[in-house]
Motif scaffolding. Structure first.
Motif, PDB file in Angstrom:
ATOM      1  N   UNK A 155       3.967  14.281 -11.441  1.00  0.00           N
ATOM      2  CA  UNK A 155       4.099  12.823 -11.457  1.00  0.00           C
ATOM      3  C   UNK A 155       2.758  12.270 -11.934  1.00  0.00           C
ATOM      4  N   UNK A 156       2.803  11.475 -12.980  1.00  0.00           N
ATOM      5  CA  UNK A 156       1.544  10.968 -13.526  1.00  0.00           C
ATOM      6  C   UNK A 156       1.178   9.626 -12.887  1.00  0.00           C
ATOM      7  N   UNK A 215      -2.917   9.474  -3.496  1.00  0.00           N
ATOM      8  CA  UNK A 215      -1.477   9.600  -3.477  1.00  0.00           C
ATOM      9  C   UNK A 215      -0.985   9.499  -2.040  1.00  0.00           C
ATOM     10  N   UNK A 216       0.139   8.779  -1.884  1.00  0.00           N
ATOM     11  CA  UNK A 216       0.782   8.628  -0.584  1.00  0.00           C
ATOM     12  C   UNK A 216       2.244   9.018  -0.707  1.00  0.00           C
ATOM     13  N   UNK A 217       2.805   9.431   0.398  1.00  0.00           N
ATOM     14  CA  UNK A 217       4.237   9.522   0.496  1.00  0.00           C
ATOM     15  C   UNK A 217       4.712   8.582   1.587  1.00  0.00           C
ATOM     16  N   UNK A 218       5.860   7.968   1.349  1.00  0.00           N
ATOM     17  CA  UNK A 218       6.409   7.030   2.314  1.00  0.00           C
ATOM     18  C   UNK A 218       7.779   7.512   2.752  1.00  0.00           C
ATOM     19  N   UNK A 219       7.912   7.747   4.036  1.00  0.00           N
ATOM     20  CA  UNK A 219       9.164   8.206   4.621  1.00  0.00           C
ATOM     21  C   UNK A 219       9.582   7.232   5.720  1.00  0.00           C
ATOM     22  N   UNK A 257      11.315  15.530  -0.583  1.00  0.00           N
ATOM     23  CA  UNK A 257      12.084  14.358  -0.992  1.00  0.00           C
ATOM     24  C   UNK A 257      11.483  13.143  -0.311  1.00  0.00           C
ATOM     25  N   UNK A 258      11.050  12.175  -1.111  1.00  0.00           N
ATOM     26  CA  UNK A 258      10.316  11.053  -0.552  1.00  0.00           C
ATOM     27  C   UNK A 258      10.064  10.010  -1.635  1.00  0.00           C
ATOM     28  N   UNK A 259       9.448   8.901  -1.216  1.00  0.00           N
ATOM     29  CA  UNK A 259       8.966   7.878  -2.136  1.00  0.00           C
ATOM     30  C   UNK A 259       7.455   8.049  -2.235  1.00  0.00           C
ATOM     31  N   UNK A 260       6.958   8.223  -3.449  1.00  0.00           N
ATOM     32  CA  UNK A 260       5.544   8.499  -3.657  1.00  0.00           C
ATOM     33  C   UNK A 260       4.857   7.304  -4.325  1.00  0.00           C
ATOM     34  N   UNK A 261       3.687   6.980  -3.795  1.00  0.00           N
ATOM     35  CA  UNK A 261       2.870   5.914  -4.369  1.00  0.00           C
ATOM     36  C   UNK A 261       1.497   6.444  -4.735  1.00  0.00           C
ATOM     37  N   UNK A 262       1.068   6.077  -5.922  1.00  0.00           N
ATOM     38  CA  UNK A 262      -0.306   6.266  -6.312  1.00  0.00           C
ATOM     39  C   UNK A 262      -1.046   4.958  -6.040  1.00  0.00           C
ATOM     40  N   UNK A 263      -2.330   5.032  -5.731  1.00  0.00           N
ATOM     41  CA  UNK A 263      -3.106   3.827  -5.482  1.00  0.00           C
ATOM     42  C   UNK A 263      -4.536   4.027  -5.965  1.00  0.00           C
ATOM     43  N   UNK A 270       3.982   1.431  -8.832  1.00  0.00           N
ATOM     44  CA  UNK A 270       5.337   0.976  -8.512  1.00  0.00           C
ATOM     45  C   UNK A 270       6.155   1.962  -7.689  1.00  0.00           C
ATOM     46  N   UNK A 271       5.666   3.183  -7.553  1.00  0.00           N
ATOM     47  CA  UNK A 271       6.386   4.174  -6.757  1.00  0.00           C
ATOM     48  C   UNK A 271       7.242   5.101  -7.601  1.00  0.00           C
ATOM     49  N   UNK A 272       7.396   6.337  -7.099  1.00  0.00           N
ATOM     50  CA  UNK A 272       8.270   7.337  -7.713  1.00  0.00           C
ATOM     51  C   UNK A 272       9.191   7.875  -6.636  1.00  0.00           C
ATOM     52  N   UNK A 273      10.466   7.711  -6.850  1.00  0.00           N
ATOM     53  CA  UNK A 273      11.430   8.210  -5.861  1.00  0.00           C
ATOM     54  C   UNK A 273      11.882   9.599  -6.291  1.00  0.00           C
TER      55      UNK A 273
END
Lengths: 113, 112
Positions: free
Chosen positions: A21-22, A34-38, A86-92, A106-109
């Motif tokens: 994921x770029x 990088x974060x993951x949101x669950x 499996x998750x929603x990933x955010x770069x910041x 914007x997030x990567x699902x």
């Protein structure tokens, strides 16, 4: 326009198939992460980078890799994805650290079958 | 490491009411306390932050208060509107850490 971009936005893959994921920012920020949101767990940091060639583990680094060869880019690599990724990933990114405003992509699902 | 607890997990209010979300943290060296708002399907965005040298900060209808002795900080939203409906996250990076520790989030629902 100042922004953080991520690609792809949505991804379905199968267990064990390597993916990247770029993440890119155009604000000349030193700090990227990088974060993951669950559901019910909030945002958990996977890896962060203080500057080019400087990366370190966050709270949940297992199963992930990162690299920071250029200041603007911070890709997230899953060498052998598993369903629990499996998750929603955010770069910041932020100017210089975690005690400043974090600008999120914007997030990567991601769905791993 | 830092431990951040956020309450409540869900908050339902009527339009025009006030809403308060509270976070507690464990590291007394923490000195930066941001709040992020995440609308449905969107990215988190900073709405207000406070540093440890002040006790309160206001920006129109939102305010953050900090009690360093008790190690808690709160987000206050007055005159709530339906567009305030979102998930709100607090964060409290530990003093000597480069990892920002987020609370688990509060889902605020404002009923018209």
């Amino acid at each position: 326009e100042a922004q953080v971009t991520q690609n792809p936005r949505y991804l379905i893959t199968v267990t064990g198939k390597k993916l990247t994921v770029t993440c890119s920012q155009n604000m000349n920020h030193e700090y990227m992460s990088w974060y993951r949101q669950d559901p019910g767990l909030g945002l958990r940091q996977i890896y962060y980078s203080m500057n080019v060639e400087v990366t370190d583990k966050g709270d949940v680094p297992e199963g992930y890799k990162v690299s920071r060869k250029e200041k603007r880019n911070f890709p997230l690599i899953l060498e052998s994805p598993s369903p629990n990724q499996t998750s929603l990933y955010f770069c910041a990114s932020s100017i210089s650290g975690n005690k400043e405003t974090q600008y999120f992509g914007p997030g990567t699902r991601l769905l791993v079958l | 490491g830092e431990n951040v607890e956020q309450h409540p997990s869900t908050l339902s209010v009527q339009e025009g009411d006030s809403a308060v979300i509270k976070c507690t943290y464990s590291d007394s060296a923490s000195n930066y306390f941001p709040w992020y708002k995440q609308e449905l399907g969107k990215r988190p965005q900073l709405i207000i932050d406070i540093r440890s040298n002040v006790g309160e900060k206001k920006d129109q209808r939102i305010a953050v208060t900090l009690n360093k002795t008790a190690k808690h900080f709160s987000l206050h939203i007055t005159e709530t509107q339906p567009e305030d409906s979102a998930v709100y996250f607090c964060a409290a990076p530990a003093g000597g850490s480069y990892i920002p520790t987020f609370g688990r989030g509060t889902s605020l629902i404002v009923h018209p």
